[in-house]
Design a protein around this motif. Structure first.
Motif, PDB file in Angstrom:
ATOM      1  N   MET A 142       0.804  -1.304  -0.205  1.00  0.00           N
ATOM      2  CA  MET A 142      -0.077  -0.156  -0.058  1.00  0.00           C
ATOM      3  C   MET A 142       0.853   1.262  -0.059  1.00  0.00           C
ATOM      4  O   MET A 142       0.320   2.432  -0.205  1.00  0.00           O
ATOM      5  N   ASN A 143       2.241   1.108   0.420  1.00  0.00           N
ATOM      6  CA  ASN A 143       3.137   2.263   0.416  1.00  0.00           C
ATOM      7  C   ASN A 143       4.161   2.283  -0.878  1.00  0.00           C
ATOM      8  O   ASN A 143       4.891   3.105  -0.792  1.00  0.00           O
ATOM      9  N   LEU A 144       3.811   1.355  -1.776  1.00  0.00           N
ATOM     10  CA  LEU A 144       4.813   1.251  -2.900  1.00  0.00           C
ATOM     11  C   LEU A 144       4.036   1.619  -4.221  1.00  0.00           C
ATOM     12  O   LEU A 144       3.217   1.025  -4.609  1.00  0.00           O
ATOM     13  N   PRO A 145       4.646   2.546  -4.862  1.00  0.00           N
ATOM     14  CA  PRO A 145       3.821   3.270  -6.075  1.00  0.00           C
ATOM     15  C   PRO A 145       4.100   2.434  -7.256  1.00  0.00           C
ATOM     16  O   PRO A 145       3.288   2.598  -8.345  1.00  0.00           O
ATOM     17  N   ASP A 146       5.172   1.569  -7.186  1.00  0.00           N
ATOM     18  CA  ASP A 146       5.261   0.820  -8.589  1.00  0.00           C
ATOM     19  C   ASP A 146       5.453  -0.548  -8.428  1.00  0.00           C
ATOM     20  O   ASP A 146       6.192  -1.225  -8.035  1.00  0.00           O
ATOM     21  N   LYS A 147       4.244  -1.366  -8.532  1.00  0.00           N
ATOM     22  CA  LYS A 147       3.939  -2.675  -8.300  1.00  0.00           C
ATOM     23  C   LYS A 147       4.883  -3.636  -9.195  1.00  0.00           C
ATOM     24  O   LYS A 147       5.351  -4.379  -8.752  1.00  0.00           O
ATOM     25  N   PRO A 148       4.774  -3.187 -10.669  1.00  0.00           N
ATOM     26  CA  PRO A 148       5.894  -3.954 -11.416  1.00  0.00           C
ATOM     27  C   PRO A 148       7.482  -3.859 -11.345  1.00  0.00           C
ATOM     28  O   PRO A 148       8.057  -5.048 -11.185  1.00  0.00           O
ATOM     29  N   ARG A 149       7.847  -2.816 -10.579  1.00  0.00           N
ATOM     30  CA  ARG A 149       9.099  -2.824 -10.077  1.00  0.00           C
ATOM     31  C   ARG A 149       9.338  -3.743  -8.716  1.00  0.00           C
ATOM     32  O   ARG A 149      10.296  -4.283  -8.600  1.00  0.00           O
ATOM     33  N   LEU A 150       8.441  -3.693  -7.881  1.00  0.00           N
ATOM     34  CA  LEU A 150       8.436  -4.226  -6.725  1.00  0.00           C
ATOM     35  C   LEU A 150       8.341  -5.965  -6.951  1.00  0.00           C
ATOM     36  O   LEU A 150       9.403  -6.495  -6.492  1.00  0.00           O
ATOM     37  N   PHE A 151       7.611  -6.334  -8.038  1.00  0.00           N
ATOM     38  CA  PHE A 151       7.647  -7.840  -8.423  1.00  0.00           C
ATOM     39  C   PHE A 151       9.041  -8.135  -8.907  1.00  0.00           C
ATOM     40  O   PHE A 151       9.566  -9.260  -8.969  1.00  0.00           O
ATOM     41  N   ALA A 152       9.200  -7.161  -9.728  1.00  0.00           N
ATOM     42  CA  ALA A 152      10.731  -7.373 -10.602  1.00  0.00           C
ATOM     43  C   ALA A 152      11.833  -7.616  -9.585  1.00  0.00           C
ATOM     44  O   ALA A 152      12.885  -8.566  -9.858  1.00  0.00           O
ATOM     45  N   GLU A 153      11.905  -6.750  -8.728  1.00  0.00           N
ATOM     46  CA  GLU A 153      12.922  -6.646  -7.687  1.00  0.00           C
ATOM     47  C   GLU A 153      12.981  -8.079  -6.729  1.00  0.00           C
ATOM     48  O   GLU A 153      13.872  -8.750  -6.582  1.00  0.00           O
ATOM     49  N   ALA A 154      11.708  -8.439  -6.434  1.00  0.00           N
ATOM     50  CA  ALA A 154      11.501  -9.869  -5.632  1.00  0.00           C
ATOM     51  C   ALA A 154      11.865 -10.928  -6.494  1.00  0.00           C
ATOM     52  O   ALA A 154      12.615 -11.923  -5.990  1.00  0.00           O
ATOM     53  N   ALA A 155      11.474 -11.117  -7.913  1.00  0.00           N
ATOM     54  CA  ALA A 155      12.087 -11.914  -8.826  1.00  0.00           C
ATOM     55  C   ALA A 155      13.560 -11.987  -8.880  1.00  0.00           C
ATOM     56  O   ALA A 155      14.023 -13.074  -8.917  1.00  0.00           O
ATOM     57  N   ARG A 156      14.205 -10.854  -8.829  1.00  0.00           N
ATOM     58  CA  ARG A 156      15.744 -10.672  -9.016  1.00  0.00           C
ATOM     59  C   ARG A 156      16.410 -11.484  -8.039  1.00  0.00           C
ATOM     60  O   ARG A 156      17.272 -12.138  -8.181  1.00  0.00           O
ATOM     61  N   VAL A 157      15.941 -11.497  -6.736  1.00  0.00           N
ATOM     62  CA  VAL A 157      16.546 -11.540  -5.291  1.00  0.00           C
ATOM     63  C   VAL A 157      16.116 -12.906  -5.140  1.00  0.00           C
ATOM     64  O   VAL A 157      16.822 -13.759  -4.395  1.00  0.00           O
ATOM     65  N   LEU A 158      15.116 -13.740  -5.620  1.00  0.00           N
ATOM     66  CA  LEU A 158      14.915 -14.986  -5.461  1.00  0.00           C
ATOM     67  C   LEU A 158      15.543 -15.843  -6.415  1.00  0.00           C
ATOM     68  O   LEU A 158      15.779 -15.832  -7.486  1.00  0.00           O
ATOM     69  N   ALA A 159      15.699 -17.114  -5.815  1.00  0.00           N
ATOM     70  CA  ALA A 159      16.208 -18.221  -6.664  1.00  0.00           C
ATOM     71  C   ALA A 159      15.311 -18.765  -7.567  1.00  0.00           C
ATOM     72  O   ALA A 159      14.038 -18.649  -7.499  1.00  0.00           O
ATOM     73  N   PRO A 160      15.771 -19.351  -8.675  1.00  0.00           N
ATOM     74  CA  PRO A 160      14.766 -20.045  -9.511  1.00  0.00           C
ATOM     75  C   PRO A 160      13.815 -20.891  -8.389  1.00  0.00           C
ATOM     76  O   PRO A 160      14.566 -21.811  -7.718  1.00  0.00           O
ATOM     77  N   GLY A 161      12.502 -20.951  -8.786  1.00  0.00           N
ATOM     78  CA  GLY A 161      11.762 -21.838  -7.939  1.00  0.00           C
ATOM     79  C   GLY A 161      11.387 -21.167  -6.686  1.00  0.00           C
ATOM     80  O   GLY A 161      10.531 -21.899  -5.790  1.00  0.00           O
ATOM     81  N   GLY A 162      11.986 -20.200  -6.575  1.00  0.00           N
ATOM     82  CA  GLY A 162      11.494 -19.489  -5.037  1.00  0.00           C
ATOM     83  C   GLY A 162      10.171 -18.889  -4.957  1.00  0.00           C
ATOM     84  O   GLY A 162       9.455 -18.711  -6.113  1.00  0.00           O
ATOM     85  N   THR A 163       9.737 -18.768  -3.703  1.00  0.00           N
ATOM     86  CA  THR A 163       8.250 -18.359  -3.338  1.00  0.00           C
ATOM     87  C   THR A 163       8.389 -16.960  -2.885  1.00  0.00           C
ATOM     88  O   THR A 163       9.357 -16.421  -1.883  1.00  0.00           O
TER      89      THR A 163
END
Length: 274
Positions: A142-163
């Motif tokens: 609710m405090n994050l203006p850029d949801k695509p950037r949020l998910f892209a960053e989460a995907a970047r730092v997660l290992a393949p198959g990560g949750t």
């Protein structure tokens, strides 16, 4: 610093928060040298449903001893400490607000747990790619203006198959009145619909594994909270210490929107593609 990051830090930042929490607990009969994670649950699980909601979200994720977990928007550390204590995971918390990072680290040390807390933005995570097996986001979007950037960053730092496990307040109707627990004015509120999250997740390469809308849970949680307050049996240290003098109005506006069906908390669990 200007823009949304500055607004968020202004909204949440509090000098002396650690000492104020411990002083309030001491006044309620909890000596500093006897502080436990149990004493903090009413204040450090700063989301609808409290620790029960944390359990429901995280218990199915197969987090175990040594699992590298990132809690994005870790606040004063409640869910991060929960994961360290319950699953023996290797947990890192990241938060934009320096006062929260400092308080989280000191509280964690005080209760005898090990969690690393780092200052940083959810939209520019200060970690290398493939660093974590699990990432969590609990009442932060609710405090994050850029949801695509949020998910892209989460995907970047997660290992393949990560949750990536998300538990956020999402919009199903009109925006609630201000002030709210996450924003005093519109400039810091980025409440979005579930479809916005789903679209951003797909674009980042995530697949939805689980979704649960928790509107009824929220209504029950607030009804129980109001009953405890009316009976005078509330906790010695509760969420108002984090929300300041306007806490009653913030909560009232959120409860009204939940009861009207305009907002509700939603669980979404995503898997990163291999």
């Amino acid at each position: 610093m200007s823009g949304p990051d500055h607004d968020i830090q202004e909204h949440y930042g509090q000098d002396g928060l650690f000492e104020r929490l411990l002083s309030m607990l001491e006044a309620a009969g909890v000596p500093r040298d006897q502080l436990s994670a149990e004493h903090l649950k009413a204040v450090d699980e700063f989301h609808i449903g409290g620790v029960k909601a944390t359990e429901v979200l995280l218990d199915p994720l197969n987090i175990g001893p040594g699992t590298p977990v990132l809690d994005i928007g870790s606040g004063i550390g409640g869910p991060a400490r929960f994961m360290a204590a319950r699953y023996d995971a290797t947990v890192t918390g990241v938060d934009l607000t320096p006062a929260y990072v400092d308080t989280a680290a000191r509280l964690t040390q005080a209760v005898g747990l090990e969690v690393r807390f780092v200052e940083g933005s959810a939209l520019d995570l200060p970690f290398e790619p493939d660093s974590f097996d699990v990432a969590t986001l609990i009442h932060v979007g609710m405090n994050l203006p850029d949801k695509p950037r949020l998910f892209a960053e989460a995907a970047r730092v997660l290992a393949p198959g990560g949750t990536f496990a998300v538990y956020d307040v999402m919009r199903f109707g009109t925006h609630p009145e201000f002030p709210l627990p996450w924003a005093a004015t519109p400039v810091a509120s980025f409440l979005e619909t579930p479809d916005t999250y789903l679209d951003a997740a797909r674009a980042a390469g995530f697949t939805l594994a689980h979704r649960a809308d928790r509107g009824e849970v929220a209504k029950s949680f607030f009804a129980e909270m109001q009953a405890r307050m009316a009976s005078g049996s509330g906790p010695a240290v509760g969420l108002p210490v984090l929300m300041g003098d306007t806490a009653p109005q913030k909560v009232a506006n959120m409860v009204a929107a939940v009861n009207a069906g305009a907002i509700q908390p939603v669980e979404m669990v995503f898997r990163k593609g291999t």
